[in-house]
Structure formats: C-alpha cells, structure tokens
Write a protein that holds these residues in place. Structure first.
Motif, PDB file in Angstrom:
ATOM      1  N   ASP A 183       0.823  -1.205   0.000  1.00 35.54           N
ATOM      2  CA  ASP A 183       0.000   0.000   0.000  1.00 35.54           C
ATOM      3  C   ASP A 183       0.860   1.259   0.000  1.00 35.54           C
ATOM      4  OD1 ASP A 183       0.731  -0.775   2.662  1.00 35.54           O
ATOM      5  OD2 ASP A 183      -0.691   0.676   3.451  1.00 35.54           O
ATOM      6  N   GLU A 184       2.034   1.204   0.641  1.00 38.80           N
ATOM      7  CA  GLU A 184       2.946   2.344   0.650  1.00 38.80           C
ATOM      8  C   GLU A 184       3.580   2.550  -0.727  1.00 38.80           C
ATOM      9  OE1 GLU A 184       4.879   2.624   4.979  1.00 38.80           O
ATOM     10  OE2 GLU A 184       5.203   0.677   4.025  1.00 38.80           O
ATOM     11  N   VAL A 185       3.893   1.454  -1.388  1.00 36.63           N
ATOM     12  CA  VAL A 185       4.452   1.555  -2.739  1.00 36.63           C
ATOM     13  C   VAL A 185       3.456   2.262  -3.659  1.00 36.63           C
ATOM     14  CG1 VAL A 185       5.302   0.258  -4.739  1.00 36.63           C
ATOM     15  CG2 VAL A 185       5.857  -0.516  -2.429  1.00 36.63           C
ATOM     16  N   ARG A 186       2.175   1.966  -3.494  1.00 36.21           N
ATOM     17  CA  ARG A 186       1.153   2.605  -4.323  1.00 36.21           C
ATOM     18  C   ARG A 186       1.086   4.118  -4.049  1.00 36.21           C
ATOM     19  NH1 ARG A 186      -1.453  -1.723  -6.652  1.00 36.21           N
ATOM     20  NH2 ARG A 186      -1.818  -3.570  -5.370  1.00 36.21           N
ATOM     21  N   VAL A 187       1.189   4.512  -2.788  1.00 36.76           N
ATOM     22  CA  VAL A 187       1.168   5.940  -2.455  1.00 36.76           C
ATOM     23  C   VAL A 187       2.365   6.646  -3.084  1.00 36.76           C
ATOM     24  CG1 VAL A 187       1.226   7.626  -0.567  1.00 36.76           C
ATOM     25  CG2 VAL A 187      -0.096   5.528  -0.303  1.00 36.76           C
ATOM     26  N   VAL A 188       3.521   5.999  -3.021  1.00 34.44           N
ATOM     27  CA  VAL A 188       4.724   6.574  -3.639  1.00 34.44           C
ATOM     28  C   VAL A 188       4.556   6.654  -5.150  1.00 34.44           C
ATOM     29  CG1 VAL A 188       7.195   6.192  -4.066  1.00 34.44           C
ATOM     30  CG2 VAL A 188       6.258   5.844  -1.771  1.00 34.44           C
ATOM     31  N   GLY A 189       3.969   5.626  -5.744  1.00 34.56           N
ATOM     32  CA  GLY A 189       3.733   5.636  -7.191  1.00 34.56           C
ATOM     33  C   GLY A 189       2.847   6.781  -7.629  1.00 34.56           C
ATOM     34  N   LYS A 190       1.790   7.029  -6.853  1.00 31.17           N
ATOM     35  CA  LYS A 190       0.913   8.171  -7.156  1.00 31.17           C
ATOM     36  C   LYS A 190       1.686   9.479  -7.063  1.00 31.17           C
ATOM     37  CE  LYS A 190      -3.068   8.751  -7.471  1.00 31.17           C
ATOM     38  NZ  LYS A 190      -3.902   9.077  -8.658  1.00 31.17           N
ATOM     39  N   ALA A 191       2.519   9.623  -6.020  1.00 26.58           N
ATOM     40  CA  ALA A 191       3.291  10.844  -5.843  1.00 26.58           C
ATOM     41  C   ALA A 191       4.301  11.047  -6.968  1.00 26.58           C
ATOM     42  CB  ALA A 191       4.004  10.813  -4.491  1.00 26.58           C
ATOM     43  N   LEU A 192       4.758   9.958  -7.560  1.00 21.33           N
ATOM     44  CA  LEU A 192       5.705  10.036  -8.675  1.00 21.33           C
ATOM     45  C   LEU A 192       5.015  10.317 -10.010  1.00 21.33           C
ATOM     46  CD1 LEU A 192       8.040   7.074  -7.678  1.00 21.33           C
ATOM     47  CD2 LEU A 192       8.791   9.444  -7.998  1.00 21.33           C
ATOM     48  N   GLY A 193       3.677  10.307 -10.014  1.00 22.89           N
ATOM     49  CA  GLY A 193       2.930  10.631 -11.221  1.00 22.89           C
ATOM     50  C   GLY A 193       2.625   9.467 -12.123  1.00 22.89           C
ATOM     51  N   LEU A 194       2.780   8.241 -11.627  1.00 21.86           N
ATOM     52  CA  LEU A 194       2.448   7.079 -12.447  1.00 21.86           C
ATOM     53  C   LEU A 194       0.931   6.970 -12.605  1.00 21.86           C
ATOM     54  CD1 LEU A 194       4.918   4.435 -10.968  1.00 21.86           C
ATOM     55  CD2 LEU A 194       5.077   5.567 -13.197  1.00 21.86           C
ATOM     56  N   PRO A 195       0.461   6.458 -13.730  1.00 27.39           N
ATOM     57  CA  PRO A 195      -0.991   6.348 -13.951  1.00 27.39           C
ATOM     58  C   PRO A 195      -1.639   5.326 -13.029  1.00 27.39           C
ATOM     59  CG  PRO A 195       0.207   5.245 -15.713  1.00 27.39           C
ATOM     60  CD  PRO A 195       1.233   5.974 -14.896  1.00 27.39           C
ATOM     61  N   ASP A 196      -2.916   5.532 -12.746  1.00 27.25           N
ATOM     62  CA  ASP A 196      -3.646   4.634 -11.853  1.00 27.25           C
ATOM     63  C   ASP A 196      -3.626   3.184 -12.349  1.00 27.25           C
ATOM     64  OD1 ASP A 196      -4.168   6.748 -10.211  1.00 27.25           O
ATOM     65  OD2 ASP A 196      -6.317   6.854 -10.650  1.00 27.25           O
ATOM     66  N   GLY A 197      -3.610   3.016 -13.666  1.00 24.24           N
ATOM     67  CA  GLY A 197      -3.597   1.666 -14.212  1.00 24.24           C
ATOM     68  C   GLY A 197      -2.379   0.872 -13.800  1.00 24.24           C
ATOM     69  N   MET A 198      -1.273   1.557 -13.520  1.00 29.09           N
ATOM     70  CA  MET A 198      -0.076   0.884 -13.008  1.00 29.09           C
ATOM     71  C   MET A 198      -0.080   0.840 -11.483  1.00 29.09           C
ATOM     72  SD  MET A 198       3.141   2.075 -15.355  1.00 29.09           S
ATOM     73  CE  MET A 198       3.430   1.278 -16.947  1.00 29.09           C
ATOM     74  N   VAL A 199      -0.425   1.963 -10.868  1.00 27.99           N
ATOM     75  CA  VAL A 199      -0.365   2.066  -9.411  1.00 27.99           C
ATOM     76  C   VAL A 199      -1.309   1.067  -8.753  1.00 27.99           C
ATOM     77  CG1 VAL A 199      -0.839   3.580  -7.444  1.00 27.99           C
ATOM     78  CG2 VAL A 199       0.400   4.463  -9.435  1.00 27.99           C
ATOM     79  N   TYR A 200      -2.499   0.902  -9.325  1.00 26.25           N
ATOM     80  CA  TYR A 200      -3.498   0.026  -8.719  1.00 26.25           C
ATOM     81  C   TYR A 200      -3.672  -1.263  -9.511  1.00 26.25           C
ATOM     82  CZ  TYR A 200      -4.438   4.235  -6.080  1.00 26.25           C
ATOM     83  OH  TYR A 200      -4.289   5.341  -5.272  1.00 26.25           O
ATOM     84  N   ARG A 201      -2.665  -1.643 -10.229  1.00 29.50           N
ATOM     85  CA  ARG A 201      -2.697  -2.878 -11.002  1.00 29.50           C
ATOM     86  C   ARG A 201      -2.984  -4.066 -10.089  1.00 29.50           C
ATOM     87  NH1 ARG A 201       2.011  -6.419 -13.209  1.00 29.50           N
ATOM     88  NH2 ARG A 201       1.459  -6.909 -15.351  1.00 29.50           N
ATOM     89  N   GLN A 202      -3.848  -4.942 -10.541  1.00 35.88           N
ATOM     90  CA  GLN A 202      -4.192  -6.126  -9.755  1.00 35.88           C
ATOM     91  C   GLN A 202      -2.988  -7.039  -9.597  1.00 35.88           C
ATOM     92  OE1 GLN A 202      -7.682  -8.466 -10.791  1.00 35.88           O
ATOM     93  NE2 GLN A 202      -8.288  -6.836 -12.169  1.00 35.88           N
ATOM     94  N   PRO A 203      -2.996  -7.865  -8.537  1.00 34.46           N
ATOM     95  CA  PRO A 203      -1.975  -8.906  -8.454  1.00 34.46           C
ATOM     96  C   PRO A 203      -1.990  -9.737  -9.736  1.00 34.46           C
ATOM     97  CG  PRO A 203      -3.256  -8.817  -6.432  1.00 34.46           C
ATOM     98  CD  PRO A 203      -3.942  -7.909  -7.404  1.00 34.46           C
TER      99      PRO A 203
END
Length: 326
Positions: A183-203
């Motif tokens: 969940d922390e990696v996802r927050v960092v990904g959002k802050a880095l500007g990565l698209p939601d499709g990558m940040v919240y990609r399913q397992p």
C-alpha cells in the motif's frame, strides 16, 4: 538503506507529503550509491518495478536502462502502456524485447503447470541475460523487492530476481522500496505521477496468462483469455467494481463443448470468470456480481471473442479452491 529490517519507528507512508519525503530521501541515497555508473532494471509494468523505475529515472535519468520483456503472456494493452508511460512520457532509456514467439515455441505442448512456470522463468532469465550482455558499463541491478518479500522469502523476490544470471553478470543490487509494504508503494507511485492503471494494477502471476490458459498453451486459447479478460476488466471498471474487487480475471480450459451460433452448430471453448476478495490471499470470498452484469459480460464475450461458446462463473471460495486455477 543497507539492512533488510524496517525500523520500528519508521512512519507508514499514507499521504503525499510522506511519499514526497521518502522520494527525496531515496533520490539522494540512489545518487550516492550509483554515482556515475549505470543500473539495469527488468521492468514488468507492475507497480513495484514501475515505482522503482520512476525513482531511478528521477535519480539518475538515462543511466537507468529498463528492459521490458514481452513474453506474449501479458494482458491486453500492457506492453503498449509500458512503452507509452516510460519511453514517451518519462523519456526513459527503455529496451523493449518482443519475445512472444520465443516463449510460446518453448511452451508448445507443455501442460504441467509447474513445468510451464519453470520454462517461463528460465527463458526470461536467458532473454534478460542476452540483453544485459549487449550493454556496457552496467554495475547495478535494480529490483522491485518490497518488505513482504523480505519477510516471506529471505529477501528474494522471484518475480523480479534474476539470480540465475551467470557469475560474470552478478551486479550490485539496488532495492529502493524494499522496506515498504504494497500500500505504501502505491502511495509513492501516485506521488511520482504514475498512472492509476499501473499504481493500482491487480496482483498478476509471474507466468502471466500462461497459468490462465489451462493445460498446454495454444495461441487461439491464449488470445481468448486475453480478449475475454479485457472485456471483464472494461465492464468491471464501467460498473464500479474495479476498485471494489481485489482480483478478477478469466480462464480458458483445454476443453470444448457443443453450442449453436447463428443457427450453426459450434464446438468451442468456455470462458470461466473469477472475481474474489481477500485481505491476505490465504482465504478468499467470491464477489456477488449482479446477475444482469454477468449476463451482459457473457453476451459480449460470446459475441466478441472467437472460438468461445460458453461463459461460466466460478463460485468457489478459498479454501477449498485456490485463487488461480494453476
């Protein structure tokens, strides 16, 4: 961060401000560690490797070389998304390798799930090794190891780890998110500007659609998995289930049944839908998808996916089933 133990006083990264502070700290540490050398990364397009790539691009720019291997078992649109985000938007030094035919030729006629996994893993290492040997000045290997990997598997993440490389390619490791939870990696990904499709990609399993095309992989059934999966994801997104359901996908087994289409007898494959919720992946419950939506998805798949004449919904929780079929 040289050790593999998360400090007890390390704050959970839950906000953009905390993520920005983490990013600034990691950029400084990465620059100190890498210096003027080059670093290599196997970029799958999943959240872990994507966040590592974005951090390294921020820290060392073109001295990061990302290798994206398309083994032909990715979901629809995923290779294109990696190229668009990292090469076109972030100006990354990206090497794209289309190895689909190579992998599928190796997998031809292989039905045992574990054998399929071993072939896919071994072939990935060989392709990555070949690409690494084409490059000069590489001294570091970046990996998307995260903290649960350290807790559960002695710090080695099989999905990213290329420990099978020959001894002359044993690079020093760079693991900037190894003390973070998912969940922390996802927050960092959002802050880095990565698209939601990558940040919240399913397992997504390391062998990809190779374990959702059951039995020996054939190109027609593999495409049926890919196209039906894309329809399922599109419909879940349109109907508000994408963020609600933990994991959802399609499976195509190696069996056919009789059907009728346009007044003509068919002998075609079924598509199995799977949608589950879990907190730890040790147990899982089945999502109660509205029947009208299931009917709509069924109509789309049977009309739009060649070689399919049935759609089934897997109602089995874990246990006694597992989440994946293979």
């Amino acid at each position: 961060m040289e050790n593999n133990k998360r400090p007890e006083n390390m704050a959970r990264i839950t906000t953009k401000a905390l993520a920005d502070a983490f990013i600034d700290e990691q950029v400084r540490e990465l620059r100190e560690q890498i210096g003027d050398k080059k670093v290599l990364l196997a970029l799958s397009g999943g959240v872990d490797s994507s966040v590592v790539a974005a951090l390294l691009i921020k820290a060392v720019g073109k001295r990061l070389v990302c290798v994206h291997v398309n083994h032909g078992l990715l979901r629809k649109g995923e290779p294109e998304q990696v190229i668009e985000v990292f090469r076109n938007q972030m100006d990354a030094n990206l090497v794209y390798v289309d190895a689909a035919d190579r992998f599928l030729d190796k997998l031809a006629g292989v039905s045992d799930p574990e054998t399929k996994r071993k072939i896919i893993g071994a072939e990935f290492i060989r392709v990555f090794e070949e690409e690494a040997r084409k490059l000069s000045g590489i001294e570091f290997l970046a990996q998307g190891t995260i903290y649960p990997d350290i807790l559960e598997s002695d710090g080695v993440k099989a999905h990213h780890n290329v420990g099978g490389l020959p001894e002359d390619l044993q690079f020093a490791l760079v693991e900037p998110v190894k003390l973070l939870f998912k969940d922390e990696v996802r927050v960092v990904g959002k802050a880095l500007g990565l698209p939601d499709g990558m940040v919240y990609r399913q397992p997504f399993p390391g062998p990809g659609l190779g374990v959702r095309c059951l039995g020996a992989i054939t190109r027609d059934r593999l495409e049926a998995v890919r196209e039906s999966d894309a329809i399922l994801r599109e419909e879940f997104a349109k109907n508000g289930l994408a963020g609600k359901v933990w994991q959802y996908f399609t499976v195509v087994p190696d069996l056919r049944s009789v059907g009728v289409k346009d007044g003509v007898r068919t002998y075609a494959y079924p598509v199995i839908l799977r949608a589950v919720n879990t907190t730890d992946a040790m147990t899982a419950t089945v999502e109660d998808v509205p029947f009208a939506l299931l009917q709509h998805i069924t109509a789309r798949i049977t009309a739009e996916v060649p070689g399919v004449n049935r759609v089934l919904y897997d109602l089995t929780p874990k246990p006694c089933a597992t989440i994946e079929w293979e």
